[in-house]
Design a protein around this motif. Structure first.
Motif, PDB file in Angstrom:
ATOM      1  N   TYR A   9       0.808  -1.220   0.000  1.00  0.00           N
ATOM      2  CA  TYR A   9       0.000   0.000   0.000  1.00  0.00           C
ATOM      3  C   TYR A   9       0.846   1.277   0.000  1.00  0.00           C
ATOM      4  O   TYR A   9       0.292   2.373   0.048  1.00  0.00           O
ATOM      5  N   THR A  10       2.158   1.142  -0.026  1.00  0.00           N
ATOM      6  CA  THR A  10       3.012   2.333  -0.045  1.00  0.00           C
ATOM      7  C   THR A  10       3.389   2.687  -1.470  1.00  0.00           C
ATOM      8  O   THR A  10       3.320   1.857  -2.382  1.00  0.00           O
ATOM      9  N   SER A  11       3.789   3.926  -1.648  1.00  0.00           N
ATOM     10  CA  SER A  11       4.157   4.403  -2.977  1.00  0.00           C
ATOM     11  C   SER A  11       5.538   3.883  -3.370  1.00  0.00           C
ATOM     12  O   SER A  11       6.408   3.666  -2.512  1.00  0.00           O
ATOM     13  N   VAL A  12       5.737   3.725  -4.659  1.00  0.00           N
ATOM     14  CA  VAL A  12       7.061   3.357  -5.173  1.00  0.00           C
ATOM     15  C   VAL A  12       7.997   4.543  -4.979  1.00  0.00           C
ATOM     16  O   VAL A  12       7.669   5.671  -5.322  1.00  0.00           O
ATOM     17  N   ASP A  13       9.157   4.283  -4.400  1.00  0.00           N
ATOM     18  CA  ASP A  13      10.155   5.333  -4.162  1.00  0.00           C
ATOM     19  C   ASP A  13      11.513   4.801  -4.594  1.00  0.00           C
ATOM     20  O   ASP A  13      12.089   3.935  -3.922  1.00  0.00           O
ATOM     21  N   PRO A  14      12.047   5.292  -5.695  1.00  0.00           N
ATOM     22  CA  PRO A  14      13.320   4.773  -6.196  1.00  0.00           C
ATOM     23  C   PRO A  14      14.507   5.036  -5.267  1.00  0.00           C
ATOM     24  O   PRO A  14      15.562   4.422  -5.429  1.00  0.00           O
ATOM     25  N   CYS A  15      14.331   5.934  -4.290  1.00  0.00           N
ATOM     26  CA  CYS A  15      15.441   6.247  -3.381  1.00  0.00           C
ATOM     27  C   CYS A  15      15.474   5.351  -2.145  1.00  0.00           C
ATOM     28  O   CYS A  15      16.459   5.368  -1.399  1.00  0.00           O
ATOM     29  N   SER A  16      14.412   4.576  -1.911  1.00  0.00           N
ATOM     30  CA  SER A  16      14.402   3.701  -0.741  1.00  0.00           C
ATOM     31  C   SER A  16      15.182   2.428  -1.047  1.00  0.00           C
ATOM     32  O   SER A  16      15.494   2.128  -2.192  1.00  0.00           O
ATOM     33  N   GLY A  17      15.490   1.680  -0.021  1.00  0.00           N
ATOM     34  CA  GLY A  17      16.238   0.446  -0.202  1.00  0.00           C
ATOM     35  C   GLY A  17      17.412   0.340   0.742  1.00  0.00           C
ATOM     36  O   GLY A  17      17.737   1.284   1.471  1.00  0.00           O
ATOM     37  N   LEU A  18      18.050  -0.807   0.733  1.00  0.00           N
ATOM     38  CA  LEU A  18      19.226  -1.029   1.577  1.00  0.00           C
ATOM     39  C   LEU A  18      20.379  -0.132   1.150  1.00  0.00           C
ATOM     40  O   LEU A  18      20.452   0.316   0.001  1.00  0.00           O
ATOM     41  N   ALA A  19      21.282   0.103   2.086  1.00  0.00           N
ATOM     42  CA  ALA A  19      22.532   0.768   1.719  1.00  0.00           C
ATOM     43  C   ALA A  19      23.316  -0.127   0.765  1.00  0.00           C
ATOM     44  O   ALA A  19      23.164  -1.357   0.773  1.00  0.00           O
ATOM     45  N   ASP A  20      24.147   0.472  -0.065  1.00  0.00           N
ATOM     46  CA  ASP A  20      24.941  -0.298  -1.032  1.00  0.00           C
ATOM     47  C   ASP A  20      25.865  -1.268  -0.303  1.00  0.00           C
ATOM     48  O   ASP A  20      26.503  -0.913   0.703  1.00  0.00           O
ATOM     49  N   ALA A  21      25.938  -2.493  -0.818  1.00  0.00           N
ATOM     50  CA  ALA A  21      26.668  -3.568  -0.133  1.00  0.00           C
ATOM     51  C   ALA A  21      28.131  -3.224   0.123  1.00  0.00           C
ATOM     52  O   ALA A  21      28.687  -3.577   1.169  1.00  0.00           O
ATOM     53  N   GLU A  22      28.766  -2.523  -0.817  1.00  0.00           N
ATOM     54  CA  GLU A  22      30.197  -2.233  -0.677  1.00  0.00           C
ATOM     55  C   GLU A  22      30.488  -1.191   0.400  1.00  0.00           C
ATOM     56  O   GLU A  22      31.651  -0.990   0.790  1.00  0.00           O
ATOM     57  N   LEU A  23      29.463  -0.521   0.922  1.00  0.00           N
ATOM     58  CA  LEU A  23      29.665   0.495   1.952  1.00  0.00           C
ATOM     59  C   LEU A  23      29.470  -0.053   3.361  1.00  0.00           C
ATOM     60  O   LEU A  23      29.674   0.657   4.337  1.00  0.00           O
ATOM     61  N   LEU A  24      29.079  -1.312   3.486  1.00  0.00           N
ATOM     62  CA  LEU A  24      28.714  -1.876   4.781  1.00  0.00           C
ATOM     63  C   LEU A  24      29.929  -2.352   5.580  1.00  0.00           C
ATOM     64  O   LEU A  24      30.971  -2.670   5.017  1.00  0.00           O
ATOM     65  N   GLU A  25      29.740  -2.396   6.887  1.00  0.00           N
ATOM     66  CA  GLU A  25      30.767  -2.900   7.804  1.00  0.00           C
ATOM     67  C   GLU A  25      30.420  -4.347   8.164  1.00  0.00           C
ATOM     68  O   GLU A  25      29.413  -4.604   8.814  1.00  0.00           O
ATOM     69  N   TYR A  26      31.247  -5.287   7.709  1.00  0.00           N
ATOM     70  CA  TYR A  26      30.964  -6.703   7.946  1.00  0.00           C
ATOM     71  C   TYR A  26      31.736  -7.252   9.147  1.00  0.00           C
ATOM     72  O   TYR A  26      31.378  -8.292   9.693  1.00  0.00           O
ATOM     73  N   GLN A  27      32.796  -6.566   9.560  1.00  0.00           N
ATOM     74  CA  GLN A  27      33.600  -7.023  10.700  1.00  0.00           C
ATOM     75  C   GLN A  27      33.893  -5.843  11.626  1.00  0.00           C
ATOM     76  O   GLN A  27      34.997  -5.295  11.619  1.00  0.00           O
ATOM     77  N   PRO A  28      32.922  -5.427  12.422  1.00  0.00           N
ATOM     78  CA  PRO A  28      33.104  -4.254  13.275  1.00  0.00           C
ATOM     79  C   PRO A  28      34.182  -4.466  14.334  1.00  0.00           C
ATOM     80  O   PRO A  28      34.307  -5.556  14.898  1.00  0.00           O
ATOM     81  N   ALA A  29      34.935  -3.403  14.577  1.00  0.00           N
ATOM     82  CA  ALA A  29      35.990  -3.448  15.592  1.00  0.00           C
ATOM     83  C   ALA A  29      35.383  -3.346  16.987  1.00  0.00           C
ATOM     84  O   ALA A  29      34.291  -2.809  17.174  1.00  0.00           O
ATOM     85  N   ASP A  30      36.096  -3.873  17.966  1.00  0.00           N
ATOM     86  CA  ASP A  30      35.697  -3.743  19.368  1.00  0.00           C
ATOM     87  C   ASP A  30      36.140  -2.368  19.854  1.00  0.00           C
ATOM     88  O   ASP A  30      37.333  -2.075  19.939  1.00  0.00           O
ATOM     89  N   LEU A  31      35.180  -1.507  20.171  1.00  0.00           N
ATOM     90  CA  LEU A  31      35.483  -0.138  20.584  1.00  0.00           C
ATOM     91  C   LEU A  31      35.433   0.033  22.105  1.00  0.00           C
ATOM     92  O   LEU A  31      35.383   1.159  22.593  1.00  0.00           O
ATOM     93  N   ASP A  32      35.448  -1.059  22.839  1.00  0.00           N
ATOM     94  CA  ASP A  32      35.528  -1.025  24.302  1.00  0.00           C
ATOM     95  C   ASP A  32      34.353  -0.258  24.917  1.00  0.00           C
ATOM     96  O   ASP A  32      34.525   0.555  25.826  1.00  0.00           O
ATOM     97  N   LEU A  33      33.148  -0.536  24.411  1.00  0.00           N
ATOM     98  CA  LEU A  33      31.958   0.182  24.866  1.00  0.00           C
ATOM     99  C   LEU A  33      31.213  -0.550  25.982  1.00  0.00           C
ATOM    100  O   LEU A  33      30.257  -0.006  26.530  1.00  0.00           O
TER     101      LEU A  33
END
Length: 447
Positions: A99-123
């Protein structure tokens, strides 16, 4: 999830449930999907005059699923992680997408920009507290303060909170990442009286690591000092004067910069810095950098809310605006590339050129020191700024007397350009690390 499970066990369970829900989304016809869950557990206590006001235990979190289908988007959430509940959530999201409108700008972030192995930042620095221990910490803070001066006649109480939790994010690009975190805080608010006058102020501390939280004695003493210093307020005449924003208030000025260069406001054309990329918006002495990977940082993260990798970034270099703050959606609307700002900023650091607080007062000379702001009179569309304020009148580089019931006004463009100096008296208690900020001139409305 059982309360007896360790946080790590809970996080691993949620990762598995996210993987399941993403698989269900694909099987039910979604072109792409993303899911996330943030969980928080811990306690918060409040005391007033040594008596317990509240004790709150928190253990909550919900899993959110978003599906994309032929340019349409649907979202649903559930706190129930059973197979049937997850399937219902996915089906609901897919049904909503129809029921939502088509929006060409929606969608997942591009795969090559993702972080697959996040560092431990001691949080993650959990510290187990019983409710009795937490109450004792709050009581000590408040009692320390109230015993310092007979003019401290009332209290809005002390609050101590300690939380731990985690964030898990995954999508159908094959990303499934998580990290645990903790947060501890302590605050105290007091009321001082002298004659017919009453004034209120507070102090607080916050840290990922309880061992680095300010002591109850320090928080209580600072709350007392801040409150007592406000007694004896006077009104001042309406005039144009230099204004010094104390460090704990100055971060709000940069908060307005964040709003003005955020993608959502930019693509909606609702920002006074709409075409400012590459322009000098501050004096050349000012630099603002983002450092997402500071260990124990209150706003540290290896990835944003869309799983996009975060990175060190220059925001302002020699006064020139270097980057907008973009999500995948706003970047596509602006025909740019996301830079990891879904969910906010990650540890801004403001350069200093003005010395410590005393040096900043001397540079102010005669004018207004602002220690409190009230109201929401800021227009990000045109930059107009008008807010209620309280603080101190400064003469010849020294604090003369407290002032209240004043309004400070200007335009953010002019205020940014008229930023004379920033101090080295950094406030470390938030996502923006800045010292005091001196603005060359503002309209101050008093009597």
């Amino acid at each position: 999830m059982s309360e007896s499970q360790t946080l790590t066990e809970q996080m691993q369970l949620v990762k598995q449930r996210l993987a399941d829900v993403l698989d269900k989304a694909k099987k039910l016809g979604a072109d792409a999907a993303e899911a996330s869950m943030s969980k928080q557990q811990g306690l918060s206590v409040a005391t007033r005059f040594g008596e317990v006001e509240t004790v709150e235990f928190t253990n909550d979190g919900a899993l959110g699923i978003t599906v994309y289908q032929q340019g349409r988007k649907g979202s649903a959430s559930t706190a129930d992680l059973s197979d049937s509940a997850l399937e219902q959530a996915v089906q609901a999201a897919i049904e909503i997408a129809k029921y939502t409108s088509v929006d060409p700008c929606s969608g997942l972030a591009d795969a090559e920009l993702l972080e697959y192995q996040p560092a431990d930042l001691d949080l993650y620095h959990p510290h187990a507290f019983t409710s009795e221990q937490a109450i004792d910490i709050a009581k000590e803070t408040e009692m320390t303060a109230l015993q310092l001066d007979t003019r401290l006649t009332n209290s809005d109480g002390a609050n101590f909170a300690s939380y731990e939790g985690f964030k898990v994010y995954g999508n159908t690009h094959g990303q499934l990442v998580s990290y645990p975190s903790s947060r501890h805080s302590l605050s105290c608010m007091l009321i001082a009286s002298e004659g017919d006058e009453m004034q209120r102020d507070y102090a607080y501390s916050v840290s990922r690591d309880y061992q680095q939280l300010w002591s109850p004695k320090r928080v209580g003493e600072l709350a007392a000092k801040e409150t007592l210093n406000r007694l004896g307020t006077r009104k001042i005449a309406t005039q144009k004067v230099p204004v010094l924003f104390r460090a704990d208030i100055a971060n709000g000025l940069f908060g307005h910069l964040i709003a003005a260069i955020s993608g959502g406001n930019l693509y909606r054309k609702s920002s006074f810095l709409l075409d400012a990329l590459g322009e000098e918006v501050f004096p050349s002495h000012l630099n603002v950098v983002e450092r997402p990977h500071i260990l124990k940082g209150l706003a540290s993260s290896s990835f944003d809310s869309e799983g996009v990798k975060t990175a060190d970034m220059e925001i302002i270099n020699d006064g020139v605006l270097q980057n907008f703050l973009l999500t995948s959606y706003s970047a596509r609307k602006l025909q740019r590339q996301t830079n990891g700002h879904a969910g906010g900023i990650h540890n801004w650091q403001i350069s200093a050129n003005g010395g410590d607080f005393d040096a900043m007062l001397k540079q102010l000379g005669t004018g207004l020191l602002v220690t409190e702001l009230m109201g929401q009179g800021v227009n990000i569309v045109n930059g107009d700024y008008s807010r209620g304020a309280a603080g101190f009148w400064v003469e010849n580089g020294g604090i003369a007397y407290p002032v209240a019931e004043v309004t400070i006004a200007g335009n953010l463009k002019d205020m940014f350009k008229g930023l004379v100096s920033t101090g080295s008296d950094f406030d470390e208690r938030g996502s923006i690390r800045t010292g005091s900020v001196l603005i060359e001139q503002m309209q101050v409305s008093g009597q």
